[in-house]
Design a protein around this motif. Structure first.
Motif, PDB file in Angstrom:
ATOM      1  N   TYR A   1      26.663  -8.239 -14.338  1.00 34.25           N
ATOM      2  CA  TYR A   1      27.290  -9.383 -14.760  1.00 34.25           C
ATOM      3  C   TYR A   1      26.736  -9.807 -16.009  1.00 34.25           C
ATOM      4  CZ  TYR A   1      30.244  -9.946 -10.251  1.00 34.25           C
ATOM      5  OH  TYR A   1      31.174  -9.844  -9.429  1.00 34.25           O
TER       6      TYR A   1
ATOM      7  N   ALA B   1      27.306  -3.743  -9.291  1.00 37.85           N
ATOM      8  CA  ALA B   1      28.140  -4.213 -10.686  1.00 37.85           C
ATOM      9  C   ALA B   1      27.092  -4.932 -11.373  1.00 37.85           C
ATOM     10  CB  ALA B   1      29.123  -5.037 -10.040  1.00 37.85           C
TER      11      ALA B   1
ATOM     12  N   ARG C   1      32.296  -9.711 -14.671  1.00 38.50           N
ATOM     13  CA  ARG C   1      31.545  -8.442 -14.091  1.00 38.50           C
ATOM     14  C   ARG C   1      31.826  -7.338 -15.000  1.00 38.50           C
ATOM     15  NH1 ARG C   1      32.079  -6.928  -8.119  1.00 38.50           N
ATOM     16  NH2 ARG C   1      32.145  -4.875  -7.952  1.00 38.50           N
TER      17      ARG C   1
ATOM     18  N   PRO D   1      30.707 -13.070  -5.437  1.00 37.02           N
ATOM     19  CA  PRO D   1      31.163 -12.737  -6.789  1.00 37.02           C
ATOM     20  C   PRO D   1      32.515 -11.569  -6.685  1.00 37.02           C
ATOM     21  CG  PRO D   1      28.860 -12.684  -6.776  1.00 37.02           C
ATOM     22  CD  PRO D   1      29.401 -12.836  -5.097  1.00 37.02           C
TER      23      PRO D   1
END
Length: 242
Positions: free
Chosen positions: A6, A4, A188, A162
Motif C-alpha cells: 500500500y 500486498a 493497493r 484493507p
C-alpha cells in the motif's frame, strides 16, 4: 505471494493547545503472518518480517506471537485466517508506529482486531479490539506514545479490513475534548519486483524515514512550547538485533 503493498499517506492532526498537522508518505505491507513473503535474494534487504519485532519478541513466528497474545486474553482462533498490516525491516531497520491484525475464526468470520503500537523509546503495547456494528472500536489509552501527551483518554478507531484502498482513522479523546486524529490512506499495489523497487526508490529507507519524521516534528512541537510529559512505564520490548 500472498501479500500486498500500500502506497500510503499518513496524517496526524493535533487540535490542542493549537492545531498542528503532520503528513508523511510511505508504504506498508499487508501480509499473512502464517506465510510472510519470501522475496528473491536481491530484494530481501528491502523487506524482512521478523517475529522479534512484534509482541514479546520470543516467539518463533509472527503468527505464534499473535496467538500467544490472544491466548493471554482467553482467545483461540482455532487456526482461523489473519491478515497483518505492518512495516517490514528495510536494510535491517524497522520502526512500526502501529501494526494491525484482522483476526478471523475458523469459518472466516471476523472475530477481533489487534493494534500493536510502538513508540520511539523502544516500547510496545498491544490493544485487543472488538468492532461494533458501525465498524468502530474503542479502547482506553494505556501506553505512552507522544512525549507531549499523558497516558489518559480513550481511542476511537475505524479499522476496516484493507481492500483496493486502505482507509484507517484513529481519534484520541481526552477530558477536554478531541486531542488528536490520525489517518492512514493508501492504494493497493501488487507485490512485484517493479512495484517494490518503485516504492523503495520513492521512499528510501522508509522505516528510518518514519522514525526520523516523528522526531523532527517532536522537536518542532517542543520548540513551540509544548511541555514533555514524564514516562512511568514504557512497556520496553526485549533487546532486538538485526
Amino acid at each position: 505471494m500472498n501479500a500486498a503493498l500500500y502506497a500510503c499517506t499518513i496524517r496526524h492532526v493535533r487540535t490542542t493547545p493549537w492545531r498542528y498537522v503532520l503528513r508523511h508518505r510511505t508504504y506498508m505491507w499487508l501480509v499473512d503472518p502464517d506465510r510472510p513473503p519470501q522475496l528473491p535474494l536481491l530484494l530481501r534487504p528491502l523487506a524482512r518480517f521478523d517475529p522479534r519485532d512484534h509482541f514479546t519478541a520470543d516467539q518463533p513466528s509472527l503468527r505464534a506471537g499473535l496467538d500467544a497474545f490472544l491466548a493471554g486474553h482467553g482467545i483461540d482462533l482455532e487456526g482461523g485466517p489473519v491478515v497483518m498490516l505492518t512495516h517490514a525491516r528495510v536494510f535491517g531497520y524497522v520502526f512500526n508506529p502501529i501494526s494491525l491484525y484482522w483476526c478471523h475464526g475458523p469459518d472466516g468470520d471476523p472475530h477481533c482486531v489487534v493494534a500493536e503500537v510502538h513508540n520511539t523509546y523502544g516500547g510496545r503495547h498491544a490493544y485487543l479490539l472488538y468492532r461494533d456494528e458501525a465498524g468502530t472500536a474503542h479502547a482506553d489509552k494505556e501506553f505512552y506514545v507522544s512525549p507531549f501527551l499523558p497516558v489518559d483518554g480513550r481511542y476511537r478507531m475505524r479499522l476496516p479490513r484493507p481492500g483496493p484502498r486502505l482507509d484507517l482513522t484513529v481519534h484520541l479523546d481526552r477530558a477536554d475534548g478531541r486531542t488528536l486524529t490520525a489517518t492512514v490512506h493508501g492504494i493497493r499495489r501488487a507485490v512485484t519486483a517493479p512495484n517494490l523497487l518503485r516504492l523503495a526508490l520513492r521512499h528510501p529507507w522508509s522505516t528510518l524515514a518514519v522514525s526520523a519524521a516523528i522526531r523532527f516534528h517532536g522537536i518542532r512541537l517542543y520548540l513551540r512550547g509544548l511541555s514533555v510529559q514524564p514516562r512511568t512505564d514504557d512497556h520496553r520490548a526485549p533487546e532486538n538485533v538485526t
